[in-house]
Motif scaffolding. Sequence first.
Motif, short mmCIF file in Angstrom:
data_model
loop_
_atom_site.label_atom_id
_atom_site.label_comp_id
_atom_site.label_asym_id
_atom_site.label_seq_id
_atom_site.Cartn_x
_atom_site.Cartn_y
_atom_site.Cartn_z
N PRO A 143 0.77 -1.19 -0.12
CA PRO A 143 0.11 -0.05 0.07
C PRO A 143 0.73 1.16 0.04
CG PRO A 143 -0.80 -1.43 1.72
CD PRO A 143 0.58 -1.89 1.25
N HIS A 144 2.06 1.01 0.40
CA HIS A 144 3.07 2.30 0.82
C HIS A 144 4.24 1.98 0.62
CE1 HIS A 144 4.90 5.92 2.64
NE2 HIS A 144 3.93 6.54 2.30
N ALA A 145 5.28 2.63 0.23
CA ALA A 145 6.53 2.32 -0.05
C ALA A 145 7.48 1.92 1.35
CB ALA A 145 7.55 3.29 -0.75
N ASP A 146 6.62 2.52 2.21
CA ASP A 146 7.36 2.31 3.71
C ASP A 146 6.56 1.50 4.55
OD1 ASP A 146 9.72 3.84 3.03
OD2 ASP A 146 8.48 5.57 3.60
N TYR A 147 5.45 0.70 4.14
CA TYR A 147 4.20 0.32 4.90
C TYR A 147 4.80 -0.71 5.63
CZ TYR A 147 -0.01 -1.77 6.12
OH TYR A 147 -1.23 -2.08 6.99
N TYR A 148 5.50 -1.82 5.36
CA TYR A 148 6.20 -2.77 6.43
C TYR A 148 7.10 -2.24 7.25
CZ TYR A 148 3.29 -6.17 3.76
OH TYR A 148 2.40 -6.69 3.07
N LEU A 149 7.72 -1.38 7.23
CA LEU A 149 8.66 -0.56 7.89
C LEU A 149 7.77 0.09 9.06
CD1 LEU A 149 10.99 1.47 5.55
CD2 LEU A 149 11.50 -0.80 6.64
N ALA A 150 6.70 0.53 8.79
CA ALA A 150 5.84 1.18 9.71
C ALA A 150 4.98 -0.18 10.41
CB ALA A 150 4.98 2.19 9.34
N PRO A 202 12.63 -6.73 12.21
CA PRO A 202 13.43 -6.44 11.06
C PRO A 202 13.30 -7.38 10.05
CG PRO A 202 15.13 -6.91 12.53
CD PRO A 202 13.79 -6.70 13.29
N GLU A 203 13.11 -8.72 10.14
CA GLU A 203 12.57 -9.62 9.01
C GLU A 203 11.37 -9.16 8.33
OE1 GLU A 203 12.81 -13.51 10.18
OE2 GLU A 203 14.80 -13.66 11.16
N LEU A 204 10.06 -9.03 9.18
CA LEU A 204 9.06 -8.83 8.82
C LEU A 204 8.82 -7.53 8.04
CD1 LEU A 204 6.76 -10.35 11.42
CD2 LEU A 204 7.01 -10.98 9.29
N ALA A 205 9.87 -6.26 8.24
CA ALA A 205 10.01 -5.09 7.77
C ALA A 205 10.04 -5.23 6.24
CB ALA A 205 10.69 -4.28 8.33
N ASN A 248 3.38 12.40 4.66
CA ASN A 248 2.44 11.45 4.57
C ASN A 248 2.68 10.03 4.60
OD1 ASN A 248 4.14 11.55 2.48
ND2 ASN A 248 3.04 10.90 0.86
N PRO A 249 2.87 9.77 5.90
CA PRO A 249 3.27 8.36 6.42
C PRO A 249 2.40 7.38 6.05
CG PRO A 249 2.37 9.44 8.50
CD PRO A 249 2.59 10.68 7.00
#
Length: 272
Positions: A143-150, A202-205, A248-249
């Motif tokens: 959904p967003h480039a940083d989604y799994y980081l968040a 960090p793996e799931l990110a 826009n996080p």
Amino acid sequence: MSDDALPRVPNGPQLIEQSRAYAAQLYKTVGDYYLAFRREHFRDANPSLATLPPRNSAVQQTEAARLASGTLRIIPSATRNLPVLRDIFAHLQWEVDIHTLTETERLQLHNLTMSFLYGITDGIQPWFVDWMLGASYNLRVIPHADYYLAFPWHGLFYRNPNDLATFERAVATGEVAGIEQEIGRLADGLVKVLRDPMGTQPELAFTGPNAEQRRIFFNLKTAAGLALGAYLAAELVQTLVHPQHASNPPQSVLPELPAQITTHVLPEESRG
């Protein structure tokens, strides 16, 4: 296909009855690891599945987080808004985040685990299967480039296209074995996270399509950011900086938690 068009479990009572023994095994396993997680990470001396965890504002960090955080602290503030450097500094903040366990991450993991446990109480509950399919469907693309980081724990619900199609067919036809397989996969993932949240975050990110390529690129940017920070700190006056994420996080795309378990979860704190 919209969420409303997704199939629903057609044989709820049959699913509950036929999955009762299997669900009881998973409930015991995940419940035991959850209680151990409560003891270690919430500092809860007497955890119970019938109680909410105590609030705990402690922040746990790995060495990777401390290294990136230290770099951010010594980078001169005069450089923080330079176009190229701003992206590097924002990236280092993500490096800190995915190697840090805060109250937010602990509460998110508590809420997901309790949703799972109530969703398999006395057999696999149809409402939980429907919700789980909706979550996996919403995560079929990033959904967003940083989604799994968040939202790293949301990676537990991601399924590749073939697995998602298999899960959808199992739900549509009420195939108990197929539904049990997906519930078991989620249980395995939860156990792994509850045992080692600092290591699995960090793996799931890096979940979803092209995950390995994104991981490699991310690590390269981290190395570049740390090297650049060391250079700037050596050349310029050191001042504290507080980099912020983009305006826009990413926002969660998981469906709202089912009404059946809303009294058993806690509101999640926003990351500072």
